[in-house]
Design a protein around this motif. Structure first.
Motif, PDB file in Angstrom:
ATOM      1  N   LEU A  28       0.826  -1.216   0.000  1.00  0.00           N
ATOM      2  CA  LEU A  28       0.000   0.000   0.000  1.00  0.00           C
ATOM      3  C   LEU A  28       0.857   1.261   0.000  1.00  0.00           C
ATOM      4  N   LYS A  29       1.963   1.242   0.718  1.00  0.00           N
ATOM      5  CA  LYS A  29       2.855   2.403   0.737  1.00  0.00           C
ATOM      6  C   LYS A  29       3.430   2.662  -0.653  1.00  0.00           C
ATOM      7  N   GLU A  30       3.796   1.582  -1.353  1.00  0.00           N
ATOM      8  CA  GLU A  30       4.300   1.734  -2.720  1.00  0.00           C
ATOM      9  C   GLU A  30       3.223   2.328  -3.630  1.00  0.00           C
ATOM     10  N   LEU A  31       2.009   1.833  -3.502  1.00  0.00           N
ATOM     11  CA  LEU A  31       0.914   2.330  -4.329  1.00  0.00           C
ATOM     12  C   LEU A  31       0.581   3.775  -3.999  1.00  0.00           C
ATOM     13  N   GLU A  32       0.653   4.116  -2.726  1.00  0.00           N
ATOM     14  CA  GLU A  32       0.400   5.502  -2.317  1.00  0.00           C
ATOM     15  C   GLU A  32       1.452   6.438  -2.912  1.00  0.00           C
ATOM     16  N   ALA A  33       2.692   5.991  -2.936  1.00  0.00           N
ATOM     17  CA  ALA A  33       3.758   6.799  -3.525  1.00  0.00           C
ATOM     18  C   ALA A  33       3.505   7.018  -5.015  1.00  0.00           C
ATOM     19  N   GLU A  34       3.053   5.972  -5.690  1.00  0.00           N
ATOM     20  CA  GLU A  34       2.739   6.094  -7.125  1.00  0.00           C
ATOM     21  C   GLU A  34       1.588   7.071  -7.346  1.00  0.00           C
ATOM     22  N   LEU A  35       0.573   6.965  -6.517  1.00  0.00           N
ATOM     23  CA  LEU A  35      -0.569   7.881  -6.627  1.00  0.00           C
ATOM     24  C   LEU A  35      -0.139   9.316  -6.369  1.00  0.00           C
ATOM     25  N   ASN A  36       0.716   9.526  -5.405  1.00  0.00           N
ATOM     26  CA  ASN A  36       1.223  10.874  -5.130  1.00  0.00           C
ATOM     27  C   ASN A  36       2.018  11.418  -6.306  1.00  0.00           C
ATOM     28  N   ARG A  37       2.785  10.544  -6.971  1.00  0.00           N
ATOM     29  CA  ARG A  37       3.558  10.970  -8.147  1.00  0.00           C
ATOM     30  C   ARG A  37       2.618  11.406  -9.276  1.00  0.00           C
ATOM     31  N   ILE A  38       1.555  10.629  -9.485  1.00  0.00           N
ATOM     32  CA  ILE A  38       0.590  10.979 -10.530  1.00  0.00           C
ATOM     33  C   ILE A  38      -0.144  12.267 -10.178  1.00  0.00           C
ATOM     34  N   ASN A  39      -0.507  12.416  -8.920  1.00  0.00           N
ATOM     35  CA  ASN A  39      -1.175  13.654  -8.493  1.00  0.00           C
ATOM     36  C   ASN A  39      -0.286  14.870  -8.725  1.00  0.00           C
ATOM     37  N   ALA A  40       0.999  14.716  -8.470  1.00  0.00           N
ATOM     38  CA  ALA A  40       1.931  15.824  -8.707  1.00  0.00           C
ATOM     39  C   ALA A  40       1.969  16.177 -10.194  1.00  0.00           C
ATOM     40  N   LYS A  41       1.953  15.170 -11.056  1.00  0.00           N
ATOM     41  CA  LYS A  41       1.927  15.414 -12.500  1.00  0.00           C
ATOM     42  C   LYS A  41       0.656  16.163 -12.899  1.00  0.00           C
ATOM     43  N   ILE A  42      -0.458  15.741 -12.329  1.00  0.00           N
ATOM     44  CA  ILE A  42      -1.734  16.388 -12.652  1.00  0.00           C
ATOM     45  C   ILE A  42      -1.714  17.841 -12.191  1.00  0.00           C
ATOM     46  N   ASN A  43      -1.211  18.073 -10.987  1.00  0.00           N
ATOM     47  CA  ASN A  43      -1.157  19.447 -10.465  1.00  0.00           C
ATOM     48  C   ASN A  43      -0.257  20.348 -11.294  1.00  0.00           C
ATOM     49  N   LYS A  44       0.793  19.771 -11.872  1.00  0.00           N
ATOM     50  CA  LYS A  44       1.703  20.541 -12.723  1.00  0.00           C
ATOM     51  C   LYS A  44       1.224  20.595 -14.170  1.00  0.00           C
ATOM     52  N   LYS A  45       0.038  19.974 -14.424  1.00  0.00           N
ATOM     53  CA  LYS A  45      -0.550  19.923 -15.761  1.00  0.00           C
ATOM     54  C   LYS A  45       0.378  19.242 -16.768  1.00  0.00           C
ATOM     55  N   GLU A  46       1.100  18.228 -16.287  1.00  0.00           N
ATOM     56  CA  GLU A  46       1.964  17.432 -17.156  1.00  0.00           C
ATOM     57  C   GLU A  46       1.140  16.334 -17.809  1.00  0.00           C
ATOM     58  N   GLU A  47       1.605  15.863 -18.937  1.00  0.00           N
ATOM     59  CA  GLU A  47       0.912  14.797 -19.649  1.00  0.00           C
ATOM     60  C   GLU A  47       1.110  13.467 -18.918  1.00  0.00           C
ATOM     61  N   LEU A  48       0.024  12.706 -18.805  1.00  0.00           N
ATOM     62  CA  LEU A  48       0.097  11.402 -18.155  1.00  0.00           C
ATOM     63  C   LEU A  48       0.475  10.331 -19.178  1.00  0.00           C
ATOM     64  N   THR A  49       1.272   9.380 -18.756  1.00  0.00           N
ATOM     65  CA  THR A  49       1.646   8.278 -19.634  1.00  0.00           C
ATOM     66  C   THR A  49       0.524   7.234 -19.629  1.00  0.00           C
ATOM     67  N   SER A  50       0.640   6.280 -20.519  1.00  0.00           N
ATOM     68  CA  SER A  50      -0.360   5.211 -20.546  1.00  0.00           C
ATOM     69  C   SER A  50      -0.313   4.390 -19.250  1.00  0.00           C
ATOM     70  N   ASP A  51       0.875   4.246 -18.677  1.00  0.00           N
ATOM     71  CA  ASP A  51       0.983   3.553 -17.385  1.00  0.00           C
ATOM     72  C   ASP A  51       0.269   4.325 -16.283  1.00  0.00           C
ATOM     73  N   ASP A  52       0.353   5.646 -16.339  1.00  0.00           N
ATOM     74  CA  ASP A  52      -0.344   6.469 -15.352  1.00  0.00           C
ATOM     75  C   ASP A  52      -1.853   6.273 -15.443  1.00  0.00           C
ATOM     76  N   THR A  53      -2.367   6.294 -16.669  1.00  0.00           N
ATOM     77  CA  THR A  53      -3.813   6.127 -16.828  1.00  0.00           C
ATOM     78  C   THR A  53      -4.242   4.707 -16.469  1.00  0.00           C
ATOM     79  N   LYS A  54      -3.387   3.726 -16.730  1.00  0.00           N
ATOM     80  CA  LYS A  54      -3.694   2.347 -16.329  1.00  0.00           C
ATOM     81  C   LYS A  54      -3.765   2.255 -14.806  1.00  0.00           C
ATOM     82  N   PHE A  55      -2.839   2.903 -14.133  1.00  0.00           N
ATOM     83  CA  PHE A  55      -2.842   2.918 -12.670  1.00  0.00           C
ATOM     84  C   PHE A  55      -4.124   3.536 -12.137  1.00  0.00           C
ATOM     85  N   ILE A  56      -4.513   4.657 -12.718  1.00  0.00           N
ATOM     86  CA  ILE A  56      -5.743   5.322 -12.292  1.00  0.00           C
ATOM     87  C   ILE A  56      -6.943   4.402 -12.522  1.00  0.00           C
TER      88      ILE A  56
END
Length: 76
Positions: A28-56
């Protein structure tokens, strides 16, 4: 004598559940870290990769994992 065996068996089951819980918490800690990384990308309005969208897309599975961990913890 049976009481000693019953207590030993219960202790072993408890220890196994505790090991499983600790392992699941690590995941769960690993998954939380991944979610935080994706949230940071979203907040910076960066493009999400296909892996990011798969995770979501798998967040429902992650919620089920959380419930499983809570169930294990409650049974201890």
């Amino acid at each position: 004598m049976n009481d000693i065996l019953d207590t030993s068996a219960l202790r072993l089951v408890h220890e196994e559940k505790l090991k499983d819980l600790i392992k699941q918490q690590g995941k769960l800690k690993e998954l939380e870290a991944e979610l935080n990384r994706i949230n940071a990308k979203i907040n910076k309005k960066e493009e999400l990769t296909s892996d990011d969208t798969k995770f979501i897309g798998n967040l429902g599975w992650l919620a089920a994992l959380s419930v499983s961990i809570a169930t294990i913890a409650a049974s201890l």
